[in-house]
Design an enzyme around this catalytic site. Structure first.
Site, PDB file in Angstrom:
ATOM      1  N   TYR A 152       0.829  -1.204   0.000  1.00 39.03           N
ATOM      2  CA  TYR A 152       0.000   0.000   0.000  1.00 39.03           C
ATOM      3  C   TYR A 152       0.868   1.262   0.000  1.00 39.03           C
ATOM      4  CZ  TYR A 152      -4.590  -2.139   0.788  1.00 39.03           C
ATOM      5  OH  TYR A 152      -5.771  -2.821   0.657  1.00 39.03           O
TER       6      TYR A 152
ATOM      7  N   LYS B  57       3.499 -15.025   3.790  1.00 36.55           N
ATOM      8  CA  LYS B  57       3.827 -15.860   2.632  1.00 36.55           C
ATOM      9  C   LYS B  57       5.343 -16.051   2.647  1.00 36.55           C
ATOM     10  CE  LYS B  57       2.701 -17.980  -1.262  1.00 36.55           C
ATOM     11  NZ  LYS B  57       1.941 -19.241  -1.260  1.00 36.55           N
TER      12      LYS B  57
ATOM     13  N   ASP C 298      -6.425  -7.111   4.253  1.00 38.79           N
ATOM     14  CA  ASP C 298      -7.538  -6.537   3.486  1.00 38.79           C
ATOM     15  C   ASP C 298      -8.375  -7.657   2.879  1.00 38.79           C
ATOM     16  OD1 ASP C 298      -9.065  -4.530   2.136  1.00 38.79           O
ATOM     17  OD2 ASP C 298      -7.955  -4.994   0.306  1.00 38.79           O
TER      18      ASP C 298
ATOM     19  N   ASP D  24     -12.329  -9.363   4.292  1.00 36.53           N
ATOM     20  CA  ASP D  24     -13.536  -9.401   3.451  1.00 36.53           C
ATOM     21  C   ASP D  24     -14.066 -10.832   3.425  1.00 36.53           C
ATOM     22  OD1 ASP D  24     -13.451  -6.707   2.746  1.00 36.53           O
ATOM     23  OD2 ASP D  24     -13.902  -7.111   0.636  1.00 36.53           O
TER      24      ASP D  24
ATOM     25  N   ASP E 171      -2.353 -18.422   1.679  1.00 40.08           N
ATOM     26  CA  ASP E 171      -3.257 -19.262   0.877  1.00 40.08           C
ATOM     27  C   ASP E 171      -3.954 -20.303   1.759  1.00 40.08           C
ATOM     28  OD1 ASP E 171      -0.756 -20.398   1.205  1.00 40.08           O
ATOM     29  OD2 ASP E 171      -0.605 -21.197  -0.838  1.00 40.08           O
TER      30      ASP E 171
HETATM   31  C1  IPM Z   1     -10.574  -1.226   3.393  1.00 41.86           C
HETATM   32  C2  IPM Z   1     -10.738  -0.753   1.966  1.00 41.86           C
HETATM   33  C3  IPM Z   1      -9.555   0.130   1.599  1.00 41.86           C
HETATM   34  C4  IPM Z   1      -8.278  -0.690   1.719  1.00 41.86           C
HETATM   35  C5  IPM Z   1      -9.642   0.795   0.218  1.00 41.86           C
HETATM   36  C6  IPM Z   1     -10.925   1.579   0.039  1.00 41.86           C
HETATM   37  C7  IPM Z   1      -8.447   1.648  -0.072  1.00 41.86           C
HETATM   38  O1  IPM Z   1     -10.867  -1.839   1.100  1.00 41.86           O
HETATM   39  O2  IPM Z   1     -10.544  -0.373   4.291  1.00 41.86           O
HETATM   40  O3  IPM Z   1     -10.492  -2.427   3.618  1.00 41.86           O
HETATM   41  O4  IPM Z   1      -7.893  -1.410   0.780  1.00 41.86           O
HETATM   42  O5  IPM Z   1      -7.650  -0.633   2.781  1.00 41.86           O
HETATM   43 MN    MN Z   2     -10.940  -3.783   2.061  1.00 43.84          MN
END
Ligand code: IPM
Ligand code: MN
Length: 372
Positions: free
Chosen positions: A142, A189, A245, A249, A221
């Site tokens: 990032y 990793k 990240d 999710d 993985d």
């Molecule tokens: C999160 C989001 C952000 C990230 C994006 C919007 C830059 O996906 O906060 O998880 O990747 O950190």
């Molecule tokens: Mn995210």
């Protein structure tokens, strides 16, 4: 207690959900006799439109001078399919994380029993899952050097970690594990990446200061697979920015929906609280977004930034009671949910406020009994 809170709605459904999160904070201040002073600021696409800058100086200075931030989301579809745009909403978010030193992103994955059926994973696999993610937030690809060469035909993003960056997030993870089931899973990793080998080395070193906490390492993985196969095998997970990240999710499915997951970003100064979901332009303006992640983010704020455990607990209990009463937003409803229980964003907020009044008053009554 006197506190200054900045509401930073951002883009898309960020505005709709923080409106409800703010109401919950107002109700808490009323019920528990605190003085919360609110201010608001712009970030992301809205800020680009207004000032040309996704994180205007005025916003940054407000954020640096408050006690906590309730953030919504940033993003706009116009940028997603146009990589040539140089100024992007997400830059505002990343700069904010860096400028405020928010290196630790806590993402608690807790399944409310009422939502066992909302997930696409089998209930018997999910029941009892309770995971706390520590996603490193100010390093990795990032923030590593990025660019193009060969006349634009080659692109790179440097995955880079420094020892101190791994150390400080590892300490946070081990400290949290001590208050939970005393297990840390570090995800990397290291079979391929040098930055992951440093990560693993440093986590091993830090772990020596926590002999009471069990440490295991998993490759990203395999972790992605095990998370769905056996979520109960995890307690605290610590990982880098990109892996965190993606994994969180995925983990949102354990909690039924992205719309349920709150997060706290902390570091050396002010704390920032936000849902893990994005700006969701596909449903923006329809009033159907789930406000519970923002409301639960407010609960995290009360606990982590202000140390108001009872107040935070009251918010969580109010959410629980609302779900128990059968109320759902569209994302957590299923074919068995009666039509009249599927609520829009503000009606869901209202239900939580009504429950908060009941739960909060009960807690205050119990508290005063103790005192007398
Ligand atoms: C999160 C989001 C952000 C990230 C994006 C919007 C830059 O996906 O906060 O998880 O990747 O950190
Ligand atoms: Mn995210």
């Amino acid at each position: 207690m006197n506190k200054k809170i900045v509401i930073l709605p951002g883009d898309g459904i960020g505005k709709e959900v923080t409106t409800e999160g703010k109401k919950v904070l107002e109700k808490i201040s009323e019920l528990f006799d605190h003085r919360f002073e609110f201010d608001s600021a712009i970030i992301g696409h809205d800020a680009i439109e207004a000032t040309g800058n996704p994180l205007p100086d005025e916003t940054l200075s407000k954020l640096k001078n408050c006690d906590a931030i309730l953030f919504g989301a940033v993003g706009h579809p116009k940028y997603d399919n146009d990589p040539t745009l140089k100024v992007r909403p997400e830059q505002g978010l990343l700069k904010m994380r860096k400028e405020l030193g928010l290196y630790a992103n806590l993402r608690p994955i807790k399944l409310f029993d009422e939502l066992l059926e909302a997930s696409s994973i089998k209930p018997e696999i999910l029941k009892g899952s309770d995971i706390l993610f520590f996603r490193e937030l100010t390093g990795d690809v990032y923030f590593g050097e990025k660019g193009r060469k060969d006349e634009g035909k080659t692109a790179y993003d440097l995955m880079i970690y420094q020892k101190y960056e791994v150390e400080r997030i590892a300490h946070k993870a081990f400290q949290a594990a001590r208050t939970r089931k005393k297990k840390v899973t570090s995800v990397d990793k290291a079979n391929v990446l040098e930055s992951s080998r440093l990560w693993r080395e440093v986590v091993n070193e830090v772990s020596k200061q926590y002999p009471d906490v069990t440490l295991e390492h998993q490759f990203i993985d395999a972790a992605a697979m095990k998370l769905i196969q056996n979520p109960k095998s995890f307690d605290v997970v610590v990982t880098g920015n990109l892996f965190g990240d993606i994994l969180t999710d995925e983990a949102s499915q354990i909690a039924g929906s992205m719309g349920m997951l709150a997060s706290a970003s902390v570091g050396d100064q002010v704390g920032l609280y936000e849902p893990i979901h994005g700006s969701a332009h596909d449903i923006t303006g329809k009033g159907i977004a789930n406000p519970l992640a923002s409301i639960l983010s407010a609960a995290l704020m009360l606990d982590i930034s202000f140390g108001l455990k009872q107040e935070s607990e009251a918010v969580i209990k109010a959410v629980e009671a609302t779900l128990k009463n059968g109320y759902r937003t569209a994302d957590i409803a299923d074919s068995k949910t009666p039509k009249d229980k599927v609520l829009d964003t503000s009606s869901m907020g209202k239900q939580v406020l009504a429950q908060l009044k009941i739960v909060g008053s009960r807690q205050i009554a119990v508290g005063s009994n103790y005192n007398s």
